[in-house]
Design a protein around this motif. Structure first.
Motif, PDB file in Angstrom:
ATOM      1  N   PRO A 175      53.918  66.289  71.536  1.00 32.08           N
ATOM      2  CA  PRO A 175      54.056  66.548  72.970  1.00 32.08           C
ATOM      3  C   PRO A 175      54.492  67.972  73.506  1.00 32.08           C
ATOM      4  N   ASP A 176      55.200  68.707  72.744  1.00 33.78           N
ATOM      5  CA  ASP A 176      55.516  70.180  72.932  1.00 33.78           C
ATOM      6  C   ASP A 176      54.136  70.793  72.999  1.00 33.78           C
ATOM      7  N   GLU A 177      53.419  70.560  72.013  1.00 34.16           N
ATOM      8  CA  GLU A 177      52.299  71.517  72.039  1.00 34.16           C
ATOM      9  C   GLU A 177      51.139  71.046  73.161  1.00 34.16           C
ATOM     10  N   VAL A 178      51.117  69.800  73.461  1.00 35.41           N
ATOM     11  CA  VAL A 178      50.587  69.530  74.745  1.00 35.41           C
ATOM     12  C   VAL A 178      51.004  70.175  76.055  1.00 35.41           C
ATOM     13  N   ARG A 179      52.401  70.212  76.113  1.00 32.46           N
ATOM     14  CA  ARG A 179      53.108  70.899  77.216  1.00 32.46           C
ATOM     15  C   ARG A 179      52.668  72.261  77.247  1.00 32.46           C
ATOM     16  N   SER A 180      52.625  73.074  76.159  1.00 36.92           N
ATOM     17  CA  SER A 180      52.203  74.198  76.087  1.00 36.92           C
ATOM     18  C   SER A 180      50.672  74.432  76.537  1.00 36.92           C
ATOM     19  N   VAL A 181      49.864  73.663  76.181  1.00 39.47           N
ATOM     20  CA  VAL A 181      48.674  73.567  76.880  1.00 39.47           C
ATOM     21  C   VAL A 181      48.639  73.507  78.302  1.00 39.47           C
ATOM     22  N   VAL A 182      49.298  72.730  79.034  1.00 37.67           N
ATOM     23  CA  VAL A 182      49.575  72.313  80.290  1.00 37.67           C
ATOM     24  C   VAL A 182      50.068  73.652  81.001  1.00 37.67           C
TER      25      VAL A 182
ATOM     26  N   ASP B 234      54.317  59.909  55.368  1.00 36.68           N
ATOM     27  CA  ASP B 234      54.911  59.480  56.377  1.00 36.68           C
ATOM     28  C   ASP B 234      55.968  60.435  57.198  1.00 36.68           C
ATOM     29  N   GLU B 235      56.592  61.417  56.204  1.00 38.05           N
ATOM     30  CA  GLU B 235      57.306  62.434  56.718  1.00 38.05           C
ATOM     31  C   GLU B 235      56.355  63.423  57.689  1.00 38.05           C
ATOM     32  N   VAL B 236      55.258  63.744  57.014  1.00 39.46           N
ATOM     33  CA  VAL B 236      54.287  64.794  57.859  1.00 39.46           C
ATOM     34  C   VAL B 236      53.837  64.231  59.108  1.00 39.46           C
ATOM     35  N   ARG B 237      53.509  62.955  58.890  1.00 39.46           N
ATOM     36  CA  ARG B 237      52.868  62.260  60.152  1.00 39.46           C
ATOM     37  C   ARG B 237      53.930  62.208  61.083  1.00 39.46           C
ATOM     38  N   GLU B 238      55.121  61.682  60.719  1.00 44.47           N
ATOM     39  CA  GLU B 238      56.095  61.610  61.799  1.00 44.47           C
ATOM     40  C   GLU B 238      56.445  63.142  62.783  1.00 44.47           C
TER      41      GLU B 238
ATOM     42  N   HIS C 296      56.040  63.832  66.481  1.00 41.59           N
ATOM     43  CA  HIS C 296      57.204  64.529  67.046  1.00 41.59           C
ATOM     44  C   HIS C 296      56.999  65.805  67.716  1.00 41.59           C
ATOM     45  N   THR C 297      56.137  66.669  67.323  1.00 41.18           N
ATOM     46  CA  THR C 297      55.874  68.025  67.830  1.00 41.18           C
ATOM     47  C   THR C 297      54.757  67.869  68.699  1.00 41.18           C
TER      48      THR C 297
ATOM     49  N   SER D 243      44.190  74.387  70.098  1.00 39.63           N
ATOM     50  CA  SER D 243      44.329  73.100  69.094  1.00 39.63           C
ATOM     51  C   SER D 243      45.864  72.570  68.909  1.00 39.63           C
ATOM     52  N   VAL D 244      45.771  71.065  68.785  1.00 39.13           N
ATOM     53  CA  VAL D 244      47.164  70.226  68.780  1.00 39.13           C
ATOM     54  C   VAL D 244      46.908  69.841  67.369  1.00 39.13           C
ATOM     55  N   ARG D 245      47.967  69.903  66.531  1.00 39.91           N
ATOM     56  CA  ARG D 245      48.146  69.377  65.417  1.00 39.91           C
ATOM     57  C   ARG D 245      48.538  67.969  65.277  1.00 39.91           C
ATOM     58  N   MET D 246      47.736  67.080  64.922  1.00 43.16           N
ATOM     59  CA  MET D 246      47.989  65.588  64.842  1.00 43.16           C
ATOM     60  C   MET D 246      47.628  65.111  63.246  1.00 43.16           C
TER      61      MET D 246
END
Length: 260
Positions: free
Chosen positions: A145-152, A134-138, A142-143, A116-119
């Motif tokens: 890309p790192d979550e997707v890199r972990s999947v890769v 706004d704060e949670v969305r950003e 921000h995090t 799962s990737v949190r969006m």
């Protein structure tokens, strides 16, 4: 092969990141279902190939359109090559992994792993739900890309880091609430409470983004038929906030991925 379904762009963004990493062009399951309206969606998978399904979590289960695609998915040359699922979620997934795994198994296919990737949240059609601050969305953007890199890295065998957010009461949410959602709220004959006000500029983006063809343009204004799967594409992508769901969304925020 990478197949994706997206409503507001979160899963499309993830699919594109995976596509860049593996040198593959993501394919929309909506487009594929339209190409094959009556028969199976058949693809050849190479001996060293893999399949990645990318989709949002809707009501603690896979998006309805992804399930419809899997129900018609046939892989020629399949001999237990890896099949992965990457689901985007606002917070938790429940038993989404088990639901998609069972759907694949009914086609003679085996789910190798699910992440799962949190969006940012986009479901605004029910009281108690809404877009993130706004704060949670950003923070999520921000995090991500790192979550997707972990999947890769995990798929590539470089660094095992399986991440899947189950959440609380997963059995109740995925085995009770989700089937009700799929049957009565996002089923083939489901009605919607979407309506448009006089701010509508007739751009047609709502109709263009609707994955089921539920939204059509008539005399320059959108009209909703049956079959809405509640992907929230139309309401969240309207550039002038002319669309609402009953009265619930009048004070709600809107969200779509910045790249979508």
């Amino acid at each position: 092969m990478i197949f994706y379904f997206t409503g507001t762009g979160n899963s499309l963004w993830v699919a594109r990141q995976l596509g860049n990493a593996f040198g593959e062009e993501p394919v929309s399951v909506t487009d594929e279902l339209r190409k094959h309206p009556d028969g199976d969606c058949t693809y050849e998978i190479g001996k060293e190939g893999h399949l990645i399904l990318v989709f949002p979590v809707h009501s603690w289960g896979p998006a309805v359109m992804m399930l419809r695609f899997v129900e018609r998915l046939t892989l020629t040359g399949y001999s237990r090559q890896s099949i992965y699922a990457v689901c985007t979620c606002g917070d938790t997934c429940g038993e989404t992994d088990r639901i998609i795994g069972r759907a694949l198994a009914r086609r003679g296919l085996h789910l190798s792993a699910c992440w799962s990737v949190r969006m940012p949240n986009n479901y605004i059609l029910m009281k108690g739900f809404g877009v993130d601050s706004d704060e949670v969305r950003e923070m999520k953007l921000h995090t991500a890309p790192d979550e997707v890199r972990s999947v890769v890295d995990d798929i590539s065998g470089l660094k095992p880091c399986r991440k899947y957010i189950v959440g609380t009461y997963p059995a109740f949410k995925s085995r009770v609430i989700n089937p009700l959602f799929r049957r009565f709220v996002a089923g083939p004959g489901s009605r919607t409470e979407f309506h448009v006000n006089d701010d509508c500029i007739g751009c047609g983006l709502c109709a263009d983004s609707c994955p089921t063809g539920t939204v059509t343009m008539q005399d320059g204004r959108p009209v909703w038929g049956r079959g809405c799967v509640q992907c929230t594409a139309c309401i969240n992508r309207c550039p002038v906030r002319a669309i609402d769901w009953g009265k619930i969304t009048q004070e709600q925020g809107r969200y779509h991925h910045p790249s979508y």
